[in-house]
Design a protein around this motif. Structure first.
Motif, PDB file in Angstrom:
ATOM      1  N   GLN A  79       0.789  -1.303   0.147  1.00 47.67           N
ATOM      2  CA  GLN A  79      -0.036  -0.081   0.119  1.00 47.67           C
ATOM      3  C   GLN A  79       0.801   1.260   0.028  1.00 47.67           C
ATOM      4  O   GLN A  79       0.549   2.425  -0.510  1.00 47.67           O
ATOM      5  CB  GLN A  79      -0.983  -0.032   1.194  1.00 47.67           C
ATOM      6  CG  GLN A  79      -0.287  -0.121   2.436  1.00 47.67           C
ATOM      7  CD  GLN A  79      -1.292  -0.017   3.620  1.00 47.67           C
ATOM      8  OE1 GLN A  79      -2.255   0.695   3.792  1.00 47.67           O
ATOM      9  NE2 GLN A  79      -1.074  -1.016   4.664  1.00 47.67           N
ATOM     10  N   ASN A 124      -5.725  -2.649  -6.180  1.00 49.47           N
ATOM     11  CA  ASN A 124      -4.921  -1.581  -5.533  1.00 49.47           C
ATOM     12  C   ASN A 124      -3.658  -1.971  -5.481  1.00 49.47           C
ATOM     13  O   ASN A 124      -2.677  -1.056  -5.431  1.00 49.47           O
ATOM     14  CB  ASN A 124      -5.403  -1.573  -3.990  1.00 49.47           C
ATOM     15  CG  ASN A 124      -6.784  -0.804  -3.997  1.00 49.47           C
ATOM     16  OD1 ASN A 124      -6.820   0.522  -3.783  1.00 49.47           O
ATOM     17  ND2 ASN A 124      -7.988  -1.424  -3.734  1.00 49.47           N
ATOM     18  N   SER A 131      -0.770   0.701  -6.747  1.00 46.93           N
ATOM     19  CA  SER A 131       0.674   1.036  -6.014  1.00 46.93           C
ATOM     20  C   SER A 131       1.835   0.986  -6.728  1.00 46.93           C
ATOM     21  O   SER A 131       2.776   1.856  -6.763  1.00 46.93           O
ATOM     22  CB  SER A 131       0.667   0.110  -4.725  1.00 46.93           C
ATOM     23  OG  SER A 131      -0.526   0.475  -3.963  1.00 46.93           O
TER      24      SER A 131
END
Length: 399
Positions: A72, A118, A122
């Motif tokens: 993340q 996601n 990133s």
């Protein structure tokens, strides 16, 4: 975009060089552990240690969520961690592709795949010069590799969405598109889209997703209209996925830099599959919103006009005086920005004269090739203005 002073790192510039290196090593170890979890061993007596990829949908989704937690913070991903992440992503995508056969429903949907999406977001946020080991021809940027994985995963999500929608077995059901909006890409998946006859042409339209803030600010979205061939036979239903990627993701492509090329709109990828062997669209019409206003498009930029004796308008004249036995190259910038160069070779004693040329800036519609360079074959400009360009590009059509 803010940048940290030397010796400071991280999203808030609070990490020392040593701290950042430790964080990067930690994420590499976590990714290594996750990679190990992705295989189990068989109980086959003939080959008891042969690895078996984790293939169930729930396992794949769980791994994707774990991967997203580890990745993340893009600033804490080393090139090695980026490569590990891409390898894990590729394995998950491969498993997702084979987890549901045609006609079977799947739990791997746009809504359930936030982890893998996601993670790709990133990776696309890592340093522009981050490279990964390419396949066959050296290395490629991390962003480019992530876009390749996103393309494969989008095809899987579209196939699963189509199967799930078809399994409803109700032709009257209109399936709403599934939308994902992240910093580095926008994704919309629309199964069972049926072309509508309007003005003698059957087509179905889509738009690129906008965030709530963009909608509130009145920012227009780019539009795509898929047009059915006039000779198409039978009932038509298309499954369509639209991916929009910010033009900034292409700014560091060395091939574009070398050729002095740039894009004025966010590139859009359209994936189309058909139901029941129906014909695909014959062509697509794209109304692409410019990232910045292009006020000079189509304008003839000639700078200051001068009048000749006969009253005809001409472009400004550039004069350079050359002297014998003196060599020089003199560059003169015209009012429209064009540079005229006069070369005095030492043999001439006199004046060189040239007129500034006309310059007209026109848009070009193109399809992005795998190397990120544009190819205008199959595309044409229908119209353009300061805020948008409309393109028509050929597609498969019947068959």
């Amino acid at each position: 975009e803010c940048s940290c002073d030397n010796g400071f790192n991280g999203d808030d510039c609070s990490k020392s060089d040593a701290d950042m290196e430790n964080l990067k090593r930690t994420r590499e170890k976590l990714l290594g552990g996750l990679s190990t979890l992705m295989t189990t061993t068989t109980t086959d007596s003939s080959n008891s240690s042969a690895p078996v990829p984790v293939a169930s949908a729930s396992d794949l989704l769980s791994l994707g969520n774990s991967l997203a937690l580890i990745t993340q913070k893009a600033s804490e991903l080393s090139p090695a961690a980026v490569q590990q992440s891409l390898d894990i992503c590729s394995t998950i995508v491969s498993g997702a592709s084979s987890s549901a056969s045609d006609g079977a429903t799947s739990t791997i949907t746009v809504e359930s795949s936030g982890g893998i999406l996601n993670t790709l977001n990133s990776i696309m946020s890592t340093e522009p010069d981050s490279t990964t080991s390419g396949s066959g021809s050296g290395s490629e940027t991390a962003s480019s590799a992530a876009k390749d994985v996103l393309t494969s995963f989008t095809a899987t999500l579209l196939n699963n969405a189509a199967n799930n929608a078809a399994a409803m077995n109700d032709a009257t059901v209109v399936v709403a598109p599934s939308v994902v909006i992240l910093d580095n890409f926008r994704l919309s998946v629309s199964p069972l889209a049926v072309p509508v006859l309007n003005g003698g042409v059957s087509s179905v339209g889509f738009t690129t997703p906008l965030s709530a803030l963009e909608e509130a600010s009145g920012i227009p979205s780019s539009g795509i209209s898929l047009v059915e061939d006039a000779n198409a036979s039978g009932e038509t239903a298309w499954n369509v996925a639209v991916v929009s990627i910010p033009v900034s993701q292409y700014d560091n492509n060395p091939l574009l830099i070398e050729k002095n090329l740039s894009y004025s709109t966010n590139p859009i990828t359209v994936h189309v599959t058909t139901q029941n062997n129906a014909d695909g669209p014959a062509y697509a019409v794209f109304t692409l919103q410019h990232v910045e206003s292009q006020g000079d498009l189509g304008v003839v930029v000639e700078g200051d006009w001068v009048n000749e004796l006969n009253g005809a308008e001409a472009y400004p004249l550039v004069n350079t005086t050359c002297v014998s036995n003196e060599t020089s190259a003199v560059n003169t910038t015209c009012p429209n920005g064009y540079v005229v160069q006069h070369v005095c070779d030492g043999a001439m004693n006199g004046q060189l004269s040239s007129r500034c040329p006309e310059v007209q800036i026109l848009p070009e519609c193109a399809i992005l090739q795998s190397n990120g360079l544009p190819s205008s074959e199959g595309c044409e400009v229908l119209s353009f203005g300061p805020s948008s360009t409309t393109c028509k590009c050929a597609m498969g059509g019947p068959g």
